[in-house]
Design a protein around this motif. Structure first.
Motif, PDB file in Angstrom:
ATOM      1  N   GLY A  34     -62.975   4.828  31.333  1.00  0.00           N
ATOM      2  CA  GLY A  34     -64.301   4.435  30.899  1.00  0.00           C
ATOM      3  C   GLY A  34     -64.385   4.091  29.429  1.00  0.00           C
ATOM      4  O   GLY A  34     -63.665   4.634  28.600  1.00  0.00           O
ATOM      5  N   SER A  35     -65.298   3.190  29.121  1.00  0.00           N
ATOM      6  CA  SER A  35     -65.593   2.788  27.760  1.00  0.00           C
ATOM      7  C   SER A  35     -67.106   2.741  27.597  1.00  0.00           C
ATOM      8  O   SER A  35     -67.851   2.840  28.578  1.00  0.00           O
ATOM      9  CB  SER A  35     -64.982   1.410  27.475  1.00  0.00           C
ATOM     10  OG  SER A  35     -65.366   0.923  26.209  1.00  0.00           O
ATOM     11  N   ARG A  36     -67.578   2.600  26.369  1.00  0.00           N
ATOM     12  CA  ARG A  36     -69.018   2.426  26.181  1.00  0.00           C
ATOM     13  C   ARG A  36     -69.467   1.070  26.715  1.00  0.00           C
ATOM     14  O   ARG A  36     -70.640   0.876  27.038  1.00  0.00           O
ATOM     15  CB  ARG A  36     -69.384   2.539  24.700  1.00  0.00           C
ATOM     16  CG  ARG A  36     -68.955   1.355  23.857  1.00  0.00           C
ATOM     17  CD  ARG A  36     -69.489   1.443  22.450  1.00  0.00           C
ATOM     18  NE  ARG A  36     -68.757   2.395  21.657  1.00  0.00           N
ATOM     19  CZ  ARG A  36     -69.066   2.705  20.401  1.00  0.00           C
ATOM     20  NH1 ARG A  36     -70.119   2.149  19.825  1.00  0.00           N
ATOM     21  NH2 ARG A  36     -68.337   3.550  19.722  1.00  0.00           N
ATOM     22  N   GLN A  42     -63.331  -2.159  32.224  1.00  0.00           N
ATOM     23  CA  GLN A  42     -62.757  -2.851  33.372  1.00  0.00           C
ATOM     24  C   GLN A  42     -61.466  -3.577  33.000  1.00  0.00           C
ATOM     25  O   GLN A  42     -60.491  -3.538  33.749  1.00  0.00           O
ATOM     26  CB  GLN A  42     -63.774  -3.847  33.938  1.00  0.00           C
ATOM     27  CG  GLN A  42     -64.935  -3.192  34.669  1.00  0.00           C
ATOM     28  CD  GLN A  42     -65.955  -4.204  35.152  1.00  0.00           C
ATOM     29  OE1 GLN A  42     -66.078  -5.293  34.594  1.00  0.00           O
ATOM     30  NE2 GLN A  42     -66.704  -3.845  36.192  1.00  0.00           N
ATOM     31  N   ALA A  43     -61.470  -4.232  31.839  1.00  0.00           N
ATOM     32  CA  ALA A  43     -60.292  -4.987  31.425  1.00  0.00           C
ATOM     33  C   ALA A  43     -59.106  -4.072  31.191  1.00  0.00           C
ATOM     34  O   ALA A  43     -57.972  -4.370  31.602  1.00  0.00           O
ATOM     35  CB  ALA A  43     -60.606  -5.788  30.166  1.00  0.00           C
ATOM     36  N   LEU A  48     -53.836  -1.295  34.238  1.00  0.00           N
ATOM     37  CA  LEU A  48     -53.179  -0.061  34.653  1.00  0.00           C
ATOM     38  C   LEU A  48     -53.320   0.214  36.144  1.00  0.00           C
ATOM     39  O   LEU A  48     -52.782   1.198  36.650  1.00  0.00           O
ATOM     40  CB  LEU A  48     -53.753   1.120  33.853  1.00  0.00           C
ATOM     41  CG  LEU A  48     -53.595   1.033  32.329  1.00  0.00           C
ATOM     42  CD1 LEU A  48     -54.392   2.140  31.648  1.00  0.00           C
ATOM     43  CD2 LEU A  48     -52.126   1.105  31.941  1.00  0.00           C
ATOM     44  N   GLY A  49     -54.061  -0.617  36.829  1.00  0.00           N
ATOM     45  CA  GLY A  49     -54.220  -0.433  38.262  1.00  0.00           C
ATOM     46  C   GLY A  49     -55.149   0.693  38.651  1.00  0.00           C
ATOM     47  O   GLY A  49     -54.987   1.310  39.721  1.00  0.00           O
ATOM     48  N   VAL A  50     -56.148   0.999  37.787  1.00  0.00           N
ATOM     49  CA  VAL A  50     -57.122   2.043  38.096  1.00  0.00           C
ATOM     50  C   VAL A  50     -58.518   1.435  38.022  1.00  0.00           C
ATOM     51  O   VAL A  50     -58.697   0.279  37.637  1.00  0.00           O
ATOM     52  CB  VAL A  50     -56.994   3.235  37.117  1.00  0.00           C
ATOM     53  CG1 VAL A  50     -55.609   3.848  37.218  1.00  0.00           C
ATOM     54  CG2 VAL A  50     -57.306   2.816  35.675  1.00  0.00           C
ATOM     55  N   ASP A  54     -68.119   1.256  32.626  1.00  0.00           N
ATOM     56  CA  ASP A  54     -68.948   2.049  31.724  1.00  0.00           C
ATOM     57  C   ASP A  54     -68.710   3.528  32.018  1.00  0.00           C
ATOM     58  O   ASP A  54     -68.918   3.991  33.141  1.00  0.00           O
ATOM     59  CB  ASP A  54     -70.415   1.673  31.948  1.00  0.00           C
ATOM     60  CG  ASP A  54     -71.379   2.552  31.168  1.00  0.00           C
ATOM     61  OD1 ASP A  54     -70.963   3.185  30.191  1.00  0.00           O
ATOM     62  OD2 ASP A  54     -72.564   2.606  31.554  1.00  0.00           O
ATOM     63  N   ALA A  55     -68.280   4.274  31.018  1.00  0.00           N
ATOM     64  CA  ALA A  55     -67.920   5.681  31.223  1.00  0.00           C
ATOM     65  C   ALA A  55     -69.065   6.487  31.817  1.00  0.00           C
ATOM     66  O   ALA A  55     -68.856   7.319  32.705  1.00  0.00           O
ATOM     67  CB  ALA A  55     -67.462   6.296  29.907  1.00  0.00           C
TER      68      ALA A  55
END
Length: 220
Positions: A34-36, A42-43, A48-50, A54-55
């Protein structure tokens, strides 16, 4: 293995967060990155295949939340996550200056304790702050040496669960005590940073390897 499949939310798409996602993706656990920003998450996750995004949107699914952002961003990150009461939070942060050569707090406080104060109804475990992302993400063997991950936290059950996750990726988990012991683990992180950069040893070693005859990994 830990005996059960958990959903792990890794917050932060930098070196540490990406390394943790890559490593845990090889286990039976479900990994969320997750990111802000949804697109950033998503990118990074796609490489990494996961799953990523949005965190905050993943918090309800997560059994364990790893915080892998700069320490200065910790208050904003926890606030953005929202409903984290009762969650196990793994604090991977270090309170570093911009050049990484000093700690900004210490002796009577730590990033780990700060995280617990900011999330008083969560179960904070300090971990993965004193091991380089390169070590976590690499497919390397150090002979008979098993990298160690040091843990600190006030909730014994949460530390046991995080310790099981550490063992799931092939490392030794060392319980150092309550969350106040983060005051000692964060200077340990600064020590290995000094060795890696100021002394030019590079980042392919862990603290336990300092006593070994060689710190050069042997590729598997």
């Amino acid at each position: 293995m830990s005996g059960s499949t958990l959903t792990l939310l890794i917050v932060g798409t930098g070196n540490v967060g990406s390394a943790l996602a890559k490593r845990f993706a090889r286990t039976s656990h479900q990994v969320l990155l997750g990111s802000r920003d949804r697109k950033t998450g998503q990118a990074a996750a796609e490489q990494l295949g996961v799953r990523g995004g949005d965190a905050a949107s993943f918090v309800s699914e997560a059994d364990v939340i790893f915080i892998a952002v700069p320490f200065d961003n910790l208050p904003e990150t926890l606030a953005r996550l929202g409903a984290i009461d009762g969650k196990i939070i793994v604090d991977c942060t270090n309170p570093l200056t911009s050049d990484y050569m000093q700690l900004t707090i210490g002796h009577t406080d730590s990033a780990g304790e700060t995280c617990q104060r900011l999330a008083p109804h969560s179960k904070v475990v300090k971990a993965f702050n004193a091991i380089f992302a390169e070590v976590v993400s690499a497919d390397s063997s150090y002979g008979s040496i098993t990298p160690q991950v040091f843990l600190a936290g006030d909730d014994a059950d949460s530390k046991q669960r995080v310790a099981a996750l550490v063992r799931d990726i092939g490392y030794d988990a060392i319980d150092t005590g309550g969350i106040a012991c983060a005051r000692y683990l964060e200077p340990l992180a600064e020590l290995i940073i000094q060795l890696a950069y100021a002394q030019g040893r590079g980042t392919a070693f862990t603290p336990i390897m300092l006593a070994a005859a060689s710190s050069t990994p042997v590729d598997q």
